[in-house]
Write a protein that holds these residues in place. Structure first.
Motif, mmCIF file in Angstrom:
data_model
loop_
_atom_site.group_PDB
_atom_site.id
_atom_site.type_symbol
_atom_site.label_atom_id
_atom_site.label_comp_id
_atom_site.label_asym_id
_atom_site.label_seq_id
_atom_site.Cartn_x
_atom_site.Cartn_y
_atom_site.Cartn_z
ATOM 1 N N LEU A 149 0.819 -1.208 0.000
ATOM 2 C CA LEU A 149 0.000 0.000 0.000
ATOM 3 C C LEU A 149 0.852 1.257 0.000
ATOM 4 O O LEU A 149 0.505 2.250 -0.661
ATOM 5 N N LEU A 150 1.954 1.233 0.721
ATOM 6 C CA LEU A 150 2.835 2.401 0.731
ATOM 7 C C LEU A 150 3.410 2.674 -0.652
ATOM 8 O O LEU A 150 3.687 3.836 -1.005
ATOM 9 N N ALA A 151 3.560 1.640 -1.440
ATOM 10 C CA ALA A 151 4.027 1.838 -2.821
ATOM 11 C C ALA A 151 3.012 2.638 -3.636
ATOM 12 O O ALA A 151 3.381 3.335 -4.593
ATOM 13 N N ARG A 152 1.718 2.543 -3.260
ATOM 14 C CA ARG A 152 0.679 3.295 -3.966
ATOM 15 C C ARG A 152 0.708 4.778 -3.618
ATOM 16 O O ARG A 152 0.116 5.585 -4.332
ATOM 17 N N ILE A 153 1.351 5.126 -2.491
ATOM 18 C CA ILE A 153 1.422 6.536 -2.098
ATOM 19 C C ILE A 153 2.884 6.972 -1.951
ATOM 20 O O ILE A 153 3.224 7.785 -1.098
ATOM 21 N N ASP A 154 3.718 6.423 -2.803
ATOM 22 C CA ASP A 154 5.119 6.825 -2.846
ATOM 23 C C ASP A 154 5.203 8.303 -3.214
ATOM 24 O O ASP A 154 4.496 8.773 -4.104
ATOM 25 N N GLY A 155 6.055 9.032 -2.510
ATOM 26 C CA GLY A 155 6.212 10.460 -2.774
ATOM 27 C C GLY A 155 5.264 11.341 -1.994
ATOM 28 O O GLY A 155 5.334 12.572 -2.100
ATOM 29 N N TRP A 156 4.361 10.749 -1.214
ATOM 30 C CA TRP A 156 3.440 11.534 -0.400
ATOM 31 C C TRP A 156 4.158 12.064 0.850
ATOM 32 O O TRP A 156 5.229 11.573 1.243
ATOM 33 N N ASP A 157 3.547 13.014 1.494
ATOM 34 C CA ASP A 157 4.021 13.548 2.758
ATOM 35 C C ASP A 157 4.212 12.423 3.784
ATOM 36 O O ASP A 157 3.403 11.491 3.855
ATOM 37 N N ASP A 158 5.284 12.518 4.574
ATOM 38 C CA ASP A 158 5.606 11.452 5.524
ATOM 39 C C ASP A 158 4.484 11.210 6.534
ATOM 40 O O ASP A 158 4.214 10.054 6.913
ATOM 41 N N ALA A 159 3.837 12.266 7.008
ATOM 42 C CA ALA A 159 2.773 12.094 7.998
ATOM 43 C C ALA A 159 1.567 11.392 7.392
ATOM 44 O O ALA A 159 0.926 10.558 8.048
ATOM 45 N N LEU A 160 1.249 11.698 6.135
ATOM 46 C CA LEU A 160 0.143 11.014 5.464
ATOM 47 C C LEU A 160 0.490 9.553 5.225
ATOM 48 O O LEU A 160 -0.345 8.662 5.424
ATOM 49 N N ARG A 161 1.723 9.285 4.812
ATOM 50 C CA ARG A 161 2.151 7.899 4.659
ATOM 51 C C ARG A 161 2.141 7.180 6.014
ATOM 52 O O ARG A 161 1.835 5.989 6.100
ATOM 53 N N GLY A 162 2.456 7.926 7.071
ATOM 54 C CA GLY A 162 2.490 7.333 8.404
ATOM 55 C C GLY A 162 1.146 6.821 8.864
ATOM 56 O O GLY A 162 1.076 5.921 9.710
ATOM 57 N N LEU A 163 0.051 7.363 8.316
ATOM 58 C CA LEU A 163 -1.275 6.874 8.678
ATOM 59 C C LEU A 163 -1.462 5.411 8.265
ATOM 60 O O LEU A 163 -2.267 4.692 8.857
ATOM 61 N N ILE A 164 -0.714 4.977 7.270
ATOM 62 C CA ILE A 164 -0.706 3.572 6.870
ATOM 63 C C ILE A 164 0.479 2.844 7.501
ATOM 64 O O ILE A 164 0.332 1.779 8.114
ATOM 65 N N ALA A 165 1.666 3.433 7.401
ATOM 66 C CA ALA A 165 2.880 2.755 7.867
ATOM 67 C C ALA A 165 2.832 2.462 9.354
ATOM 68 O O ALA A 165 3.348 1.424 9.807
ATOM 69 N N HIS A 166 2.219 3.346 10.143
ATOM 70 C CA HIS A 166 2.246 3.207 11.595
ATOM 71 C C HIS A 166 0.905 2.750 12.161
ATOM 72 O O HIS A 166 0.672 2.894 13.378
ATOM 73 N N ALA A 167 0.053 2.215 11.334
ATOM 74 C CA ALA A 167 -1.243 1.719 11.807
ATOM 75 C C ALA A 167 -1.049 0.663 12.881
ATOM 76 O O ALA A 167 -0.156 -0.191 12.796
ATOM 77 N N ASP A 168 -1.883 0.734 13.910
ATOM 78 C CA ASP A 168 -1.795 -0.208 15.022
ATOM 79 C C ASP A 168 -2.660 -1.444 14.839
ATOM 80 O O ASP A 168 -2.637 -2.348 15.690
ATOM 81 N N THR A 169 -3.410 -1.485 13.773
ATOM 82 C CA THR A 169 -4.275 -2.631 13.496
ATOM 83 C C THR A 169 -3.908 -3.219 12.143
ATOM 84 O O THR A 169 -3.280 -2.557 11.317
ATOM 85 N N PRO A 170 -4.309 -4.454 11.891
ATOM 86 C CA PRO A 170 -4.162 -4.978 10.535
ATOM 87 C C PRO A 170 -4.939 -4.115 9.547
ATOM 88 O O PRO A 170 -5.892 -3.414 9.913
ATOM 89 N N LEU A 171 -4.547 -4.164 8.306
ATOM 90 C CA LEU A 171 -5.220 -3.407 7.244
ATOM 91 C C LEU A 171 -6.391 -4.236 6.721
ATOM 92 O O LEU A 171 -6.217 -5.392 6.347
ATOM 93 N N THR A 172 -7.555 -3.635 6.702
ATOM 94 C CA THR A 172 -8.776 -4.340 6.299
ATOM 95 C C THR A 172 -9.259 -3.820 4.957
ATOM 96 O O THR A 172 -9.632 -2.645 4.838
ATOM 97 N N PRO A 173 -9.288 -4.667 3.919
ATOM 98 C CA PRO A 173 -9.728 -4.205 2.599
ATOM 99 C C PRO A 173 -11.246 -4.254 2.461
ATOM 100 O O PRO A 173 -11.905 -5.143 3.011
ATOM 101 N N ARG A 174 -11.799 -3.305 1.708
ATOM 102 C CA ARG A 174 -13.245 -3.266 1.467
ATOM 103 C C ARG A 174 -13.495 -2.764 0.049
ATOM 104 O O ARG A 174 -13.039 -1.674 -0.312
ATOM 105 N N ARG A 175 -14.195 -3.561 -0.716
ATOM 106 C CA ARG A 175 -14.664 -3.081 -2.020
ATOM 107 C C ARG A 175 -15.940 -2.259 -1.814
ATOM 108 O O ARG A 175 -16.792 -2.644 -1.020
#
Length: 390
Positions: A252-278
């Protein structure tokens, strides 16, 4: 042997519970059948903004306004728009007017559950079949996976996007909208994730780079509830092993490469597993012919993308309006259902149209430009319509 219930509501979400509560407050009992094992079987999701023209009206009809107001997240109506570099394009504070106050979905569900007699909700009842009963016009039988069955003279489908009741009256199915979400939480944000908390702000966040967005909101307990939204194929989710937390974050971080570090951190530093939803939706303007003894509300009737913020609000409003129609037409269930659906269809079509339009506005190639322009137009119109003081 089957048990008979005069009114059976399939689905114990906000819409079904609102219908049961408004009926109960007016002396009419309904039974609610919910597939979850108990009210505590799972967390109920994040924050909801409860609109003054739909959800709030439903709460008033349910006589639950006083129980509702302590739940409001004061300051939660704040909103900010960022570009992917972290530049703040718009930053609105909560004006305190309670037009769309934010509350925790689970707490809202709790006040509805607590307002009903303990016997109302039948937990752990997953529907496997629904059929008409020969020789009894308008009567239906509902069979559950535990082998039990009930009959009812008024069957209300409040059972969500993949409703088992809907096929009685409609052949429509939800279709993929082209957008998938990946959802996560960051806990104790101000203390443990200060950079991400600062990026989120005090309420809602919209950060976009074309058809990719990081969205979220701050919850009452200082949790950051985050969604990575992507315009991708329906099968894209299947290309990632979400059971592998590290690998899924890397993908997922590859999808937001080049984004602001804090915005990327919302994914990189998540405390829960990532849950996908269509994200799925029924066709705009979904309706059906009057079918004796049954109707739909909420997502079962009009599931749409979440980008108008109307899903829970409409479900609650549907439930309240249906219950009021039943009480006002006590001598004729069919008249009640006809009156309810005559109002439901155009109302839900308008909201579904707005939701589809908002999806295209948010996830377009030059987002967030059109979103900020829309708010600037709102500002201009408001300024022009404001009274002139001398």
């Amino acid at each position: 042997m089957t048990t008979h219930f005069p009114i059976a509501i399939i689905g114990g979400g906000l819409g079904g519970l609102t219908a049961a509560r408004v009926l109960h407050a007016r002396g009419i009992e309904a039974a609610v059948f919910e597939l979850e094992a108990s009210r505590y079987a799972r967390t109920q999701g994040g924050m909801l903004d409860i609109h003054d023209d739909t959800g709030q009206r439903a709460l008033h009809a349910a006589d639950l306004w006083e129980q509702f107001t302590p739940l409001i997240h004061r300051g939660g109506e704040a909103m900010r728009i960022l570009d992917h570099r972290g530049t703040v394009l718009r930053d609105e504070a909560d004006d305190g007017q309670l037009i769309r106050p934010e509350v925790d979905r689970g707490q809202l569900r709790d006040i509805l559950l607590d307002s009903l007699p303990a016997r109302t909700v039948h937990w752990g009842r997953k529907v496997c079949a629904v059929r008409t009963v020969d020789g009894f016009p308008g009567r239906h039988e509902v069979e559950f996976t535990d082998g039990e069955a009930i009959t009812t003279d008024l069957l209300i489908g409040a059972d969500g996007a993949w409703s088992m009741v809907r096929p009685l009256m409609s052949g429509a199915h939800p279709v993929y909208t082209g957008i998938s979400f990946v959802e996560a939480d960051l806990f104790d944000a101000d203390e443990r994730h200060p950079a991400e908390a600062a990026a989120m702000g005090r309420g809602m966040l919209f950060a976009f780079n074309g058809p990719t967005g990081v969205l979220g909101h701050r919850e009452i307990d200082d949790t950051l509830h985050v969604y990575l939204g992507l315009r991708v194929s329906e099968s894209w989710i299947d290309t990632i092993d979400f059971a592998d937390i590290a690998a899924s974050k890397t993908a997922l971080l590859a999808r937001i490469d080049g984004w602001d570090d804090a915005l990327r951190g919302l994914i990189a530093h998540a405390d829960t597993p990532l849950t996908p939803r269509r994200i799925h939706a029924l066709p705009v303007g979904h309706s059906w012919e009057r079918t004796p003894g049954t109707t739909l509300l909420g997502d079962a009737a009009h599931v749409m993308s979440p980008f108008a913020g109307e899903g829970a609000n409409l479900a609650m409003y549907d439930g309240a309006q249906l219950a009021l129609a039943i009480t006002e037409n006590a001598g004729s269930t069919e008249e009640a259902l006809a009156a309810y659906e005559a109002d439901l269809f155009p109302r839900s079509a308008d909201s579904a149209r707005e939701s589809a339009g908002s999806l295209d506005l948010l996830f377009c190639d030059d987002s967030p430009g059109p979103l900020t322009s829309t708010f600037e137009e709102f500002d201009r119109q408001s300024a022009e319509s404001a009274p002139v003081t001398r």
